[in-house]
Motif scaffolding. Structure first.
Motif, short mmCIF file in Angstrom:
data_model
loop_
_atom_site.label_atom_id
_atom_site.label_comp_id
_atom_site.label_asym_id
_atom_site.label_seq_id
_atom_site.Cartn_x
_atom_site.Cartn_y
_atom_site.Cartn_z
N PHE A 200 -1.15 -5.13 -8.88
CA PHE A 200 -1.16 -4.82 -7.44
C PHE A 200 -0.14 -5.70 -6.72
CE2 PHE A 200 -2.95 -3.69 -3.39
CZ PHE A 200 -3.14 -4.85 -2.66
N GLU B 254 0.76 -12.60 0.09
CA GLU B 254 -0.46 -12.38 0.85
C GLU B 254 -1.22 -13.68 1.09
OE1 GLU B 254 -3.62 -8.91 0.52
OE2 GLU B 254 -4.14 -10.48 -0.93
N PHE C 190 -5.53 -0.86 -5.48
CA PHE C 190 -6.53 -1.55 -4.68
C PHE C 190 -7.91 -0.95 -4.88
CE2 PHE C 190 -8.64 -4.12 -1.90
CZ PHE C 190 -9.38 -3.37 -1.01
N MET D 69 -1.62 -15.32 -2.50
CA MET D 69 -1.06 -14.65 -3.67
C MET D 69 0.45 -14.83 -3.61
SD MET D 69 -3.10 -11.24 -4.76
CE MET D 69 -2.14 -10.11 -3.78
N ILE E 283 -9.23 -2.43 -7.87
CA ILE E 283 -9.65 -3.82 -7.64
C ILE E 283 -11.08 -3.85 -7.10
CG2 ILE E 283 -9.27 -5.81 -6.09
CD1 ILE E 283 -6.25 -5.34 -6.40
N ASN F 30 -6.04 -11.13 6.14
CA ASN F 30 -4.63 -11.02 5.71
C ASN F 30 -3.67 -11.31 6.86
OD1 ASN F 30 -5.54 -8.12 3.74
ND2 ASN F 30 -5.46 -10.26 3.11
N GLY G 294 -13.73 -4.85 5.27
CA GLY G 294 -13.04 -5.24 4.04
C GLY G 294 -12.49 -6.64 4.03
N GLY G 295 -12.56 -7.34 5.13
CA GLY G 295 -11.99 -8.69 5.20
C GLY G 295 -10.49 -8.64 5.45
N THR G 296 -9.99 -7.46 5.82
CA THR G 296 -8.55 -7.31 6.02
C THR G 296 -8.02 -8.18 7.15
OG1 THR G 296 -8.71 -5.07 5.16
CG2 THR G 296 -6.72 -5.59 6.40
N TYR H 240 -9.08 -12.91 -7.08
CA TYR H 240 -7.67 -12.56 -6.82
C TYR H 240 -6.81 -12.73 -8.06
CZ TYR H 240 -9.16 -12.11 -2.09
OH TYR H 240 -9.83 -11.68 -0.96
N TYR I 63 -14.13 -8.99 -8.19
CA TYR I 63 -13.85 -8.74 -6.77
C TYR I 63 -15.12 -8.27 -6.06
CZ TYR I 63 -11.28 -7.57 -2.57
OH TYR I 63 -10.85 -7.55 -1.27
N SER J 46 -5.24 -14.50 2.24
CA SER J 46 -6.53 -13.85 2.50
C SER J 46 -7.48 -14.94 2.96
CB SER J 46 -7.04 -13.16 1.23
OG SER J 46 -8.10 -12.27 1.55
N TYR K 233 0.79 -1.25 0.00
CA TYR K 233 0.00 0.00 0.00
C TYR K 233 0.81 1.28 0.00
CZ TYR K 233 -3.61 -3.40 0.79
OH TYR K 233 -4.44 -4.48 0.63
C1 AVJ Z 1 -9.21 -5.82 1.44
C2 AVJ Z 1 -7.01 -6.06 2.04
C3 AVJ Z 1 -8.55 -7.66 2.56
O1 AVJ Z 1 -7.43 -9.66 0.90
O2 AVJ Z 1 -9.24 -9.29 -0.22
C4 AVJ Z 1 -7.43 -7.56 -2.82
C5 AVJ Z 1 -6.62 -7.14 -0.42
N1 AVJ Z 1 -5.62 -8.57 -2.16
N2 AVJ Z 1 -6.98 -8.29 -3.84
C6 AVJ Z 1 -8.20 -8.91 0.31
C7 AVJ Z 1 -6.57 -7.74 -1.77
C8 AVJ Z 1 -5.88 -8.88 -3.44
C9 AVJ Z 1 -7.95 -7.42 0.23
N3 AVJ Z 1 -8.14 -6.78 1.57
#
Ligand code: AVJ
Length: 431
Positions: free
Chosen positions: A217, A283, A48, A253, A51, A167, A162-164, A207, A57, A285, A40
């Protein structure tokens, strides 16, 4: 006059130091890994945002549809004075909560917290402009390091959208939830967005979009290392990989090296080699099922009092409060308990246990229920002044425990089941 403050919770050079440490640890690990927070920079935040507008997405749209339907209930139930948003980014979904809390007449202050200073301040400025009289404090922080919660005695609604949370690796998630729980007290509530387990083809497409935005990204993390560490990564010498790990129930990812190559990172005096086909994980998720969300919240000392999903059951929002008994089984203060009682007659104590049944994807639910919701009824009994200033972000701990009234609809599925595919990456610790 619109009140906007910017508070930096991290010591100067903290992020640069953390990036150097993550790069050294991750690029010398086997297999190689890098944490997703380094996606970021300005370009990464822009990519993002792009996305979130892709057809593939769905999480952002799904979560927004739930918030549109449930914000009023959440505002009426929590009566929060302060809205704290962790990992705020552009904060556009947050407006639904800001409007609802303003509509409920309780909103006094907004505290967006994010590591990406540019996007954060821009978003905070927009909100401050749109909500005259709202005290806005933008907190530049890494919520894993410093939550940036304002102290003071008024009801706070902490949201992590956001579902962060997906991560974070399981251990990090548990530590984050416990740390958050230790800073909450009676009257506070926690709203959490979690992407849900679904058809792997849908997940992988989200993704690995056809337009290649997610690929750009993902590769951008190499440009971040080039810029910050003087590295000589060639992003075109890597290809984007997105895969579903059914055992861990997360999307991974990765960046796969297209040829043998050597990369130099002068700022950390490091040279690393990549073999052809070698993969660097950038990453995870994680995707959730409802009772796993409830279980992880309970393990951290929260009681899940409310759960909503969108029409197709793709995304879940949970609202939870400090549990009556903390994570260590200590009973909460009686006074605190009195603060919460169902404002509407006929709503009994949540019988969480016997509600956890039925199809995790809600296919056994009547189609009529567009946005699934479980009644969330909270009424903070405590009122007081919140004065936001520099020092209050040192995060005074107050621990309180309470019980919540509500009704529940069920969900069912087990937690991690046996490793399949991608195993070799799973246990590499995060920073
Ligand atoms: C919003 C940060 C949680 O994991 O879905 C989007 C980031 N990575 N596409 C996720 C993300 C690839 C996203 N987050």
């Amino acid at each position: 006059m619109t009140a906007l403050r910017v508070v930096r919770c991290l010591p100067d050079g903290f992020l640069a130091g953390a990036l150097r440490a993550d790069a050294r640890a991750g690029l010398t690990a086997t297999p190689k890994v890098l944490p997703p927070k380094w996606f970021y920079d300005e370009r990464g935040s822009e990519l993002f945002e792009k996305i979130t507008r892709l057809d593939e997405y769905y999480p952002t749209r799904a979560e927004r549809s739930i918030l549109r339907a449930a914000a009023g209930q959440i505002a009426a139930g929590t009566r929060a004075r302060t809205l704290v948003e962790l990992g705020a980014g552009a904060a556009d979904k947050t407006r639904l909560l800001l409007d609802a809390l303003a509509g409920a007449g309780t909103l006094a202050s907004f505290v967006p917290v994010d590591v990406s200073e540019t996007a954060l301040i821009e978003a905070a400025r927009r909100v401050a402009g749109e909500y005259p009289g709202l005290a806005v404090t933008a907190v530049v922080s890494d919520f894993e390091e410093h939550l940036g919660l304002p102290s003071g005695s008024e009801a706070r609604l902490v949201v992590f959208l956001g579902g962060t949370i997906g991560n974070l690796l399981p251990g990090q998630r548990a530590a984050f939830l416990r740390s958050l729980r230790s800073r909450l007290r009676p009257g506070d509530a926690f709203l959490l967005g979690t992407d849900l387990v679904k058809d792997p083809a849908v997940l992988v497409a989200a993704y690995d979009d056809a337009a290649g935005v997610t690929a750009a990204f993902n590769k951008n993390i190499l440009s971040v290392l080039n810029a910050a560490l003087g590295a000589d990564f060639d992003p075109d010498a890597f290809e984007h990989v997105a895969l579903w790990d059914a055992g861990a129930e997360w999307i991974e990812m990765r960046l796969r090296s297209l040829q043998p190559q050597r990369v130099t990172l002068p700022a950390i005096d490091l040279q690393v080699t990549f073999g052809e086909g070698e993969e660097l994980r950038t990453e995870v998720s994680a995707k959730f099922r409802r009772e796993r969300v409830a279980a992880e919240l309970a393990a951290a000392g929260f009681t899940m009092a409310g759960w909503w999903t969108d029409e197709q059951g793709r995304f879940g929002l949970s609202l939870s409060v400090p549990a009556e008994r903390g994570p260590h089984g200590r009973r909460g203060s009686v006074a605190g308990r009195a603060a919460f009682h169902p404002p509407h007659p006929g709503i009994g104590e949540p019988q969480l246990g016997d509600q956890l049944g039925g199809d995790p994807l809600g296919r056994d639910r009547p189609a009529a229920e567009q946005v699934h919701r479980d009644q969330v009824l909270l009424r903070p009994g405590v009122n007081g002044q919140v004065r936001l200033g520099q020092d209050q972000h040192q995060g005074n701990r107050t621990v309180g425990e309470d019980h919540v009234a509500g009704v529940e609809h069920g969900a069912a599925a087990g937690l991690h089941r046996g490793a399949r595919g991608g195993g070799q990456f799973r246990d590499i610790g995060h920073r």
